[in-house]
Design a protein around this motif. Structure first.
Motif, PDB file in Angstrom:
ATOM      1  N   ASP A  76       0.859  -1.183   0.000  1.00  0.00           N
ATOM      2  CA  ASP A  76       0.000   0.000   0.000  1.00  0.00           C
ATOM      3  C   ASP A  76       0.903   1.244   0.000  1.00  0.00           C
ATOM      4  O   ASP A  76       1.617   1.485   0.968  1.00  0.00           O
ATOM      5  N   SER A 124       0.467   4.206   0.582  1.00  0.00           N
ATOM      6  CA  SER A 124       0.303   5.126   1.711  1.00  0.00           C
ATOM      7  C   SER A 124       1.083   4.618   2.924  1.00  0.00           C
ATOM      8  O   SER A 124       1.407   5.368   3.837  1.00  0.00           O
ATOM      9  N   LYS A 125       1.386   3.304   2.935  1.00  0.00           N
ATOM     10  CA  LYS A 125       2.211   2.757   4.018  1.00  0.00           C
ATOM     11  C   LYS A 125       3.692   2.727   3.636  1.00  0.00           C
ATOM     12  O   LYS A 125       4.560   3.026   4.446  1.00  0.00           O
ATOM     13  N   VAL A 176       3.434   3.415  -6.247  1.00  0.00           N
ATOM     14  CA  VAL A 176       3.099   2.041  -6.582  1.00  0.00           C
ATOM     15  C   VAL A 176       3.628   1.684  -7.975  1.00  0.00           C
ATOM     16  O   VAL A 176       3.725   2.546  -8.852  1.00  0.00           O
ATOM     17  N   GLU A 192       4.298  -4.324   6.584  1.00  0.00           N
ATOM     18  CA  GLU A 192       3.532  -3.714   5.497  1.00  0.00           C
ATOM     19  C   GLU A 192       4.234  -2.477   4.965  1.00  0.00           C
ATOM     20  O   GLU A 192       3.766  -1.849   4.010  1.00  0.00           O
ATOM     21  N   LYS A 193       5.313  -2.064   5.632  1.00  0.00           N
ATOM     22  CA  LYS A 193       6.052  -0.898   5.148  1.00  0.00           C
ATOM     23  C   LYS A 193       7.533  -1.054   5.457  1.00  0.00           C
ATOM     24  O   LYS A 193       7.922  -1.916   6.227  1.00  0.00           O
TER      25      LYS A 193
END
Lengths: 337, 337
Positions: B230, B232-233, B238, B336-337
């Motif tokens: 994601d 934003s993370k 992207v 996730e990041k």
């Protein structure tokens, strides 16, 4: 001026030792990376910096210290070549040592990484000095000196770039900048040699002072050759410093000493990519008219004399090496390339 | 997955210690250079590499070793940030850690020099470890480890660039490349921690193996997040890896396992600057269809498990630090990041 006799013999012997060290240690895959890294190293260069390391080691400590200094001498030469690769990218220089620069041959991304590789190899060489019998605490001091110089060189390079876009630069600013950009590494070179020969801080400090003076004098001569040198000898295109608007001591002195009309004319001629050969010749003539070349070379020669006199105060173990260091101080301000 | 509890506590404490070291030591003039150098450092980052140095030091040597490891931890973080600055120039990446990259803010020449500065500061931090009570021979070993990693990282970066312009790359080539580019520095981080805690070569070797596995697993997860993460993370745009045609393990596995028509379709979609969002979504779907994401994450998780199990064989002095290292191994493949 061609190379003085004693210096000349040491230089060719040291170049062999240092080049052989670099050949043995700077290897790996992918091949392209290592070829890019060694491109300028192979193209030549006088190996003055490694010679300063080894001459100080020998002058103060004899042949055993000279041998132990080989990896440190290689470290300094690798570091110097790293800075050349990145400087050429930044300055968009296309020729050096008579060959196309690294980014011209290998592309900019590979040249950035090749510079980074040599930067790493320089520090790796310091560690390798342990194999040459250097004590760990001496190697740690050598690490400090190289890292100190590396920090100063970055600062000098940043200032050099920043000076290009402003007229608000004095001759003092310029001398401070070239001390960082060129003098600090030569200072560290001399200090490393003295360090290997002796733990005496006062000798190391004297060596630093020699290096500082020789380094700044060297750069003043470099800037002089950039305007009045013979491109077939220097291996660099003529007038590229003027075309780029580099604020060398020549330009700064001329702007301060020319009558204002001529100073304005000089300002209008330099710093333009599209300037013609004739315009740049006119700029070079204006600079000469101001007395800047004489002023700059007098200053450089005084520094060189002061550097040479430092050797008189040191306990010299090998007088031929000390003689070569005296010759080197004169040579940097009299050289034609 | 958010940060596991024990790791989380150590991370925030270590980040403070390391950031404070960097603030105190990475300073000088001109200000612009230092601001450019610290731009990404200030923008965030998890400080995982310095945490690995300090956790290994503490796990094997207790709090005294942990304290002595601070400069080495800072060295690794400075080195890592240097590579980010230069990689972003090379890859033309415009965002990282949610902020514009260094060359976007300061221009490419200043970013090159800012990277070089951090490279130098990393090695300077090794010397500073003497002030923290580290013995000179241990500092020399730490120098060797950092210089070794620096050489490997250059090699990995060069290979990564070379892979972009060819389809002749196997999954094995890819794993070798990410070991050099990402694994080697994490390997050196773990080894430095073990080195400070103990001179025992077998512990240092075990730490290296942990670092190697965690490093490669980390990069596989990174490549996974580059396609399925994601933005934003992750803080990165992207599909930029797909747009640039990076030969990640996802792409390589998919090309080997998709029916030839779909493999050709995938090839045609990636590696084009002008590709639309829809085309890149199609590429991501094809990669998923091949089973590549599952394959890659299974591989990464196996590496992480093997890394964690290495801790079982070591003489642990501080079990909470060892627990954090186990958590860290899982975290790198679940983040996730």
């Amino acid at each position: 001026m061609s190379l003085p006799p004693t210096l000349s013999k040491f230089l060719s012997r040291y170049a062999m030792a240092v080049d052989s060290f670099m050949r043995d240690h700077v290897r790996g895959m992918p091949e392209t990376l290592y070829k890019a890294g060694m491109h300028l190293v192979r193209a030549g260069g006088k190996r003055l910096r490694p010679a300063i390391v080894m001459l100080f080691a020998r002058a103060l400590g004899g042949v055993e210290a000279e041998y132990q200094a080989i990896p440190l001498a290689a470290a300094v030469e690798l570091f110097h070549n790293f800075t050349l690769i990145h400087d050429d990218i930044i300055d968009r220089d296309e020729y050096r040592r008579g060959v196309p620069t690294t980014h011209v041959v290998y592309g900019e991304p590979m040249a950035i990484v090749a510079g980074d590789l040599l930067h790493a190899e320089a520090f790796r060489a310091i560690y390798r000095a342990l194999d040459y019998g250097l004590e760990a605490d001496v190697a740690a001091r050598a690490l400090e000196l190289l890292a100190w110089a590396a920090k100063r060189v970055s600062e000098g390079q940043a200032l050099d770039m920043m000076f290009e876009s402003t007229w608000d630069v004095t001759a003092r600013d310029y001398l401070d900048m070239i001390y960082l950009k060129t003098g600090a590494l030569i200072e560290a070179s001399a200090a490393m040699g003295a360090l290997v020969a002796s733990g005496d801080e006062s000798y190391i400090e004297a060596a630093r002072q020699y290096g500082r003076l020789v380094g700044v004098a060297f750069q003043i001569r470099d800037d002089y050759l950039g305007v009045y040198g013979d491109p077939s000898k220097t291996g660099k295109p003529v007038y590229s410093d003027l075309r780029r608007g580099k604020k060398t001591i020549l330009v700064l002195y001329a702007l301060e000493h020319l009558p204002s009309e001529k100073a304005e004319r000089l300002k209008s001629l330099i710093g333009r990519e599209g300037a013609s050969e004739e315009e740049l010749e006119e700029a070079a003539a204006l600079i000469r008219e101001s007395g800047a070349p004489k002023y700059a070379m007098d200053l450089a020669m005084e520094m060189a004399r002061n550097a040479a006199s430092i050797l008189d105060e040191l306990p010299i173990e090998d007088s031929r090496a000390a003689e070569a260091l005296r010759e080197l101080a004169s040579f940097v301000v009299e050289r034609e390339k």
